[in-house]
Design an enzyme around this catalytic site. Structure first.
Site, short mmCIF file in Angstrom:
data_model
loop_
_atom_site.label_atom_id
_atom_site.label_comp_id
_atom_site.label_asym_id
_atom_site.label_seq_id
_atom_site.Cartn_x
_atom_site.Cartn_y
_atom_site.Cartn_z
N GLU A 191 56.57 60.52 12.46
CA GLU A 191 55.16 60.39 12.87
C GLU A 191 54.32 59.73 11.77
O GLU A 191 53.14 60.03 11.61
CB GLU A 191 54.58 61.77 13.23
CG GLU A 191 55.27 62.47 14.39
CD GLU A 191 55.09 61.72 15.71
OE1 GLU A 191 54.14 60.93 15.83
OE2 GLU A 191 55.94 61.93 16.61
N GLY A 192 54.93 58.81 11.05
CA GLY A 192 54.23 58.14 9.95
C GLY A 192 54.53 58.80 8.64
O GLY A 192 54.08 59.92 8.39
#
Length: 263
Positions: free
Chosen positions: A104-105
């Site tokens: 998610e980054g």
């Protein structure tokens, strides 16, 4: 003696309790602001909620998962060598916590999103709103003797966040590496201050419940002790992080690639 009597074990367990409960509150607060950004009564209120949750989303993810991994490895450390034995399950928790810092980054990207995009959006409207919100909470809490010490410590930490923000504004335009070099530390300062705001609210709620004689007395007393621990042991980290930011990027960027060989 059980492990629980040793102060260093207590340190790891209190770190875990203070940060886990504070981060859970911050996640809930973020969810509330998402709801408000859609459903608040006025456009002004919806915009204010959207500004705050947009600013703090990379902090909740990046700072939260950095600290989650730290907590998992400390929990493994409490077991000593048994932390590596699969039957206890701690090694699996550590492996599971590690991936959260990447998906998610990756957290370095979250930090750069915070300092490279979110701070400057709309002329810095969101971060100024955060400063004002925490200042107002601290000013109100200082009127309560039971909360005054915590409020003073949080106000000082918020001052460190303001100073770090101003340093970026002053030095980042001329040399973007100054911002990149401090992004991780800045995300952590904001995380510490944001979680501190949650603990101030929780301490206030615990004091009211104890005064009213409602609920679980031991639960609320534990909340107050944990809030004090957070203020004394975690909020002071903001000053060291600000000084790391203000060291700039010169030493970080100085070596040529070949010089990264370890001698």
């Amino acid at each position: 003696d059980p492990l629980f009597v040793h102060p260093d074990v207590r340190r790891m367990l209190m770190d875990a309790k203070a940060m886990t409960e504070g981060l859970r509150a911050l996640c809930i607060w973020g969810g509330i602001n998402i709801d408000l950004s859609h459903n608040a009564a006025t456009e002004e209120e919806r915009q204010a909620a959207d500004d705050l949750v947009s600013l703090l989303t990379p902090v909740i993810k990046g700072f939260g998962t950095d600290k989650g991994y730290d907590i998992a490895t400390n929990a493994q450390q409490v077991f000593g060598g048994h932390g590596y034995i699969e039957e206890w399950g701690m090694s699996q928790f550590v492996r599971d916590a590690r991936i959260a810092m990447i998906y998610e980054g990756a957290n370095g990207v979250q930090a750069m999103d915070l300092v490279g995009r979110k701070l400057a959006q709309n002329g810095g409207r969101a971060v100024q709103a955060l400063f004002a919100l925490i200042d107002a909470e601290c000013a109100e809490a200082k009127g309560d003797p039971a909360l005054a010490d915590f409020a003073g410590r949080l106000e000082k930490a918020n001052g460190e966040l303001k100073a770090a923000t101003m340093w970026f504004m002053t030095n980042g335009m001329a040399n973007p590496n100054q911002v990149g070099a401090g992004a991780h530390h800045y995300m952590h300062i904001m995380g510490l201050v944001a979680v501190g705001s949650m603990w101030l609210m929780m301490a206030g709620a615990a004091n009211k419940a104890l005064a009213a004689g409602t609920g679980d007395k031991a639960f609320y007393e534990a909340k107050l002790v944990t809030a004090r621990y957070y203020a004394e042991r975690m909020l002071p980290e903001t000053g060291a992080l600000r000084r790391k930011i203000e060291a700039g990027s010169e030493a970080m960027m100085a070596l040529e690639p070949a010089q990264f060989a370890f001698a």
